[in-house]
Design a protein around this motif. Sequence first.
Motif: not given
Length: 206
Positions: A127-131, A141-149, A158-162, A201-206
Amino acid sequence: MKSLLHYVKQQYLLIVIIVGVVMMLIFFLFNRSDTKANGEDAFETDSFKTMDLEEDLIDDVPLVLMVDVKGAVKLPGVYTFTEGDRIDDAIKRAGGFTEDAEEIHVNLALKLLDEQVIYVPEMGEAPVEIEQYWKEAGDGESGKVNLNTATIEELQGLTGIGPAKAASIVSHREEHGPYQTIDDLKNVSGIGEKSFDSLKDFIEVN
């Protein structure tokens, strides 16, 4: 002499009648003014009561809360609630816990907050804090999920991702290399335009 007395009597009666009429008019006008004043006071009182009632009604309107429910629930997504609702209400709205949910880490008695994120971990997941969860998943620091990591577990936040879709995202990354843009996510099986719109709005790529 009699004529003079008769004349005086007539004039006296006329004066009495005139004085009586004048007094009646004064009495009528005075009462009318007093009634009008009382009516205005009553109107003002009723107006203030109406204003107070309207303010009370406005104060009684419950606030609308937008809450994002993620993780080990059957129907993850963003739901609307009213002030005073609790996490238990959010879990029920999201279809309840999945069989793999680690329910012990979720305090169902807590009240909901606007823009709150509720993440239900799976069994064995720390269990972790949501932040902290978002920071680790986004790898920055963006708070978005990096699709590559992001891992399969992190993608399930992520919403709708099982589990199945999360595994497909990772498999596509391993087979075709890193995602170049977030639009590449639409190339993954099971990710359509509608799903992408809810995720972009909740994902990114780096």
